[in-house]
Write a protein that holds these residues in place. Structure first.
Motif, PDB file in Angstrom:
ATOM      1  N   ALA A   5       0.821  -1.204   0.000  1.00 32.20           N
ATOM      2  CA  ALA A   5       0.000   0.000   0.000  1.00 32.20           C
ATOM      3  C   ALA A   5       0.858   1.258   0.000  1.00 32.20           C
ATOM      4  O   ALA A   5       0.399   2.320  -0.401  1.00 32.20           O
ATOM      5  N   HIS A   6       2.118   1.147   0.456  1.00 27.37           N
ATOM      6  CA  HIS A   6       2.993   2.312   0.531  1.00 27.37           C
ATOM      7  C   HIS A   6       4.041   2.346  -0.584  1.00 27.37           C
ATOM      8  O   HIS A   6       4.885   3.227  -0.610  1.00 27.37           O
ATOM      9  N   ARG A   7       3.995   1.394  -1.514  1.00 30.94           N
ATOM     10  CA  ARG A   7       4.927   1.382  -2.627  1.00 30.94           C
ATOM     11  C   ARG A   7       4.614   2.552  -3.564  1.00 30.94           C
ATOM     12  O   ARG A   7       3.454   2.896  -3.780  1.00 30.94           O
ATOM     13  N   THR A   8       5.659   3.134  -4.117  1.00 30.06           N
ATOM     14  CA  THR A   8       5.450   4.203  -5.087  1.00 30.06           C
ATOM     15  C   THR A   8       4.744   3.642  -6.311  1.00 30.06           C
ATOM     16  O   THR A   8       5.151   2.627  -6.867  1.00 30.06           O
ATOM     17  N   ARG A   9       3.680   4.299  -6.715  1.00 33.14           N
ATOM     18  CA  ARG A   9       2.938   3.842  -7.894  1.00 33.14           C
ATOM     19  C   ARG A   9       3.565   4.404  -9.159  1.00 33.14           C
ATOM     20  O   ARG A   9       4.025   5.537  -9.194  1.00 33.14           O
ATOM     21  N   THR A  10       3.519   3.580 -10.207  1.00 30.12           N
ATOM     22  CA  THR A  10       4.171   3.923 -11.462  1.00 30.12           C
ATOM     23  C   THR A  10       3.230   3.699 -12.635  1.00 30.12           C
ATOM     24  O   THR A  10       2.495   2.723 -12.657  1.00 30.12           O
ATOM     25  N   VAL A  41       4.539   8.007 -10.603  1.00 33.38           N
ATOM     26  CA  VAL A  41       5.766   8.226 -11.352  1.00 33.38           C
ATOM     27  C   VAL A  41       5.496   7.818 -12.793  1.00 33.38           C
ATOM     28  O   VAL A  41       4.900   6.763 -13.041  1.00 33.38           O
ATOM     29  N   VAL A  42       5.898   8.637 -13.741  1.00 33.81           N
ATOM     30  CA  VAL A  42       5.721   8.329 -15.156  1.00 33.81           C
ATOM     31  C   VAL A  42       7.051   7.835 -15.710  1.00 33.81           C
ATOM     32  O   VAL A  42       8.073   8.525 -15.590  1.00 33.81           O
ATOM     33  N   LEU A  99       7.413  -3.166 -17.294  1.00 30.50           N
ATOM     34  CA  LEU A  99       6.213  -3.964 -17.062  1.00 30.50           C
ATOM     35  C   LEU A  99       6.131  -4.683 -15.720  1.00 30.50           C
ATOM     36  O   LEU A  99       5.026  -4.895 -15.219  1.00 30.50           O
ATOM     37  N   ASP A 100       7.247  -5.068 -15.133  1.00 31.35           N
ATOM     38  CA  ASP A 100       7.189  -5.941 -13.955  1.00 31.35           C
ATOM     39  C   ASP A 100       6.477  -5.331 -12.762  1.00 31.35           C
ATOM     40  O   ASP A 100       5.749  -6.023 -12.060  1.00 31.35           O
ATOM     41  N   ASN A 101       6.696  -4.069 -12.494  1.00 27.40           N
ATOM     42  CA  ASN A 101       6.141  -3.458 -11.283  1.00 27.40           C
ATOM     43  C   ASN A 101       5.249  -2.256 -11.547  1.00 27.40           C
ATOM     44  O   ASN A 101       4.866  -1.558 -10.618  1.00 27.40           O
ATOM     45  N   ASP A 185      -6.401   1.260  -3.735  1.00 27.20           N
ATOM     46  CA  ASP A 185      -6.403   1.702  -2.337  1.00 27.20           C
ATOM     47  C   ASP A 185      -7.158   0.713  -1.466  1.00 27.20           C
ATOM     48  O   ASP A 185      -6.698   0.352  -0.379  1.00 27.20           O
ATOM     49  N   ARG A 186      -8.315   0.267  -1.954  1.00 27.82           N
ATOM     50  CA  ARG A 186      -9.083  -0.725  -1.180  1.00 27.82           C
ATOM     51  C   ARG A 186      -8.312  -2.026  -1.054  1.00 27.82           C
ATOM     52  O   ARG A 186      -8.283  -2.638   0.004  1.00 27.82           O
ATOM     53  N   ARG A 187      -7.643  -2.439  -2.119  1.00 28.72           N
ATOM     54  CA  ARG A 187      -6.854  -3.665  -2.086  1.00 28.72           C
ATOM     55  C   ARG A 187      -5.692  -3.508  -1.110  1.00 28.72           C
ATOM     56  O   ARG A 187      -5.376  -4.424  -0.347  1.00 28.72           O
ATOM     57  N   GLY A 188      -5.058  -2.328  -1.115  1.00 26.27           N
ATOM     58  CA  GLY A 188      -3.955  -2.082  -0.183  1.00 26.27           C
ATOM     59  C   GLY A 188      -4.415  -2.139   1.253  1.00 26.27           C
ATOM     60  O   GLY A 188      -3.726  -2.690   2.122  1.00 26.27           O
ATOM     61  N   ASP A 189      -5.603  -1.589   1.534  1.00 24.41           N
ATOM     62  CA  ASP A 189      -6.149  -1.647   2.893  1.00 24.41           C
ATOM     63  C   ASP A 189      -6.392  -3.091   3.302  1.00 24.41           C
ATOM     64  O   ASP A 189      -6.098  -3.490   4.425  1.00 24.41           O
TER      65      ASP A 189
END
Length: 199
Positions: A5-10, A41-42, A99-101, A185-189
């Motif tokens: 849930a706290h990983r930087t989104r890309t 992050v783009v 693609l991996d993350n 967000d719901r999945r992270g929770d």
């Protein structure tokens, strides 16, 4: 270690250096704005054309823009909105980085390089991990229609296409992005609750 849930989104953006139209340039810029607003992050090739427009949009929202390229090629200077670069030895490593993350792949029109990136993303999403792949703008949507009509791309019980979205305009992109991030967000929770229960 931080939880998911706290990983930087890309977001990975694929788009060509010669935009098909002013409208596609505007859409790429709007997509960059929306991604920047959402804090993603783009990452993309780092060069000009649609990549530069998406980067310009993200930068307008103080977003991070990562250029992902190869060590032994010279495709020119990065666009001025790139904040970080990653140089990798092989195309395979480059695709894994893309693609991996990543949380989202957005593909627009372009040349054979963009086509290569898009088809790699489609195969990856259908066979490895169902990362969302969104085709945006008229050029990409015409390509998608062709791939489906000629059965280069088709759905089957073992190859569902639920990861695909057609994005004709910015309003659709913004709406789909909101839905995607809300579900993440719901999945992270939920993941956090499960992790706490395992302690």
């Amino acid at each position: 270690m931080a939880n998911a849930a706290h990983r930087t989104r890309t977001a990975t953006f694929f788009g060509g250096v010669v935009p098909a139209s002013d409208q596609e340039e505007e859409l790429a810029y709007g997509i960059g704005l929306a991604l920047g607003d959402a804090g993603l992050v783009v990452q993309h090739g780092g060069y000009n054309g649609l990549m530069e427009q998406a980067a310009r949009g993200a930068a307008a929202r103080d977003g991070q823009v990562v250029a992902v390229t190869l060590t032994n090629v010279d495709w020119g200077e990065f666009n001025p909105y790139v904040t970080e670069s990653v140089r990798l030895s092989t195309m395979g490593e480059r695709f894994h980085r893309f693609l991996d993350n990543t949380d989202l792949v957005v593909a627009m029109g372009g040349g054979v390089g963009t086509l290569h990136e898009l088809t790699a993303a489609l195969w990856y999403a259908g066979n490895i991990r169902a990362v969302p792949v969104w085709l945006a703008g008229e050029t990409a949507l015409r390509l998608l229609a062709f791939l489906k009509a000629e059965r280069w791309l088709f759905e089957s019980p073992t190859r569902p296409l639920g990861f695909l979205r057609e994005i004709p305009d910015l309003a659709t992109f913004e709406r789909e992005l909101s839905v995607l991030l809300d579900s993440r967000d719901r999945r992270g929770d939920l993941d956090s609750v499960i992790a706490r229960g395992r302690r």
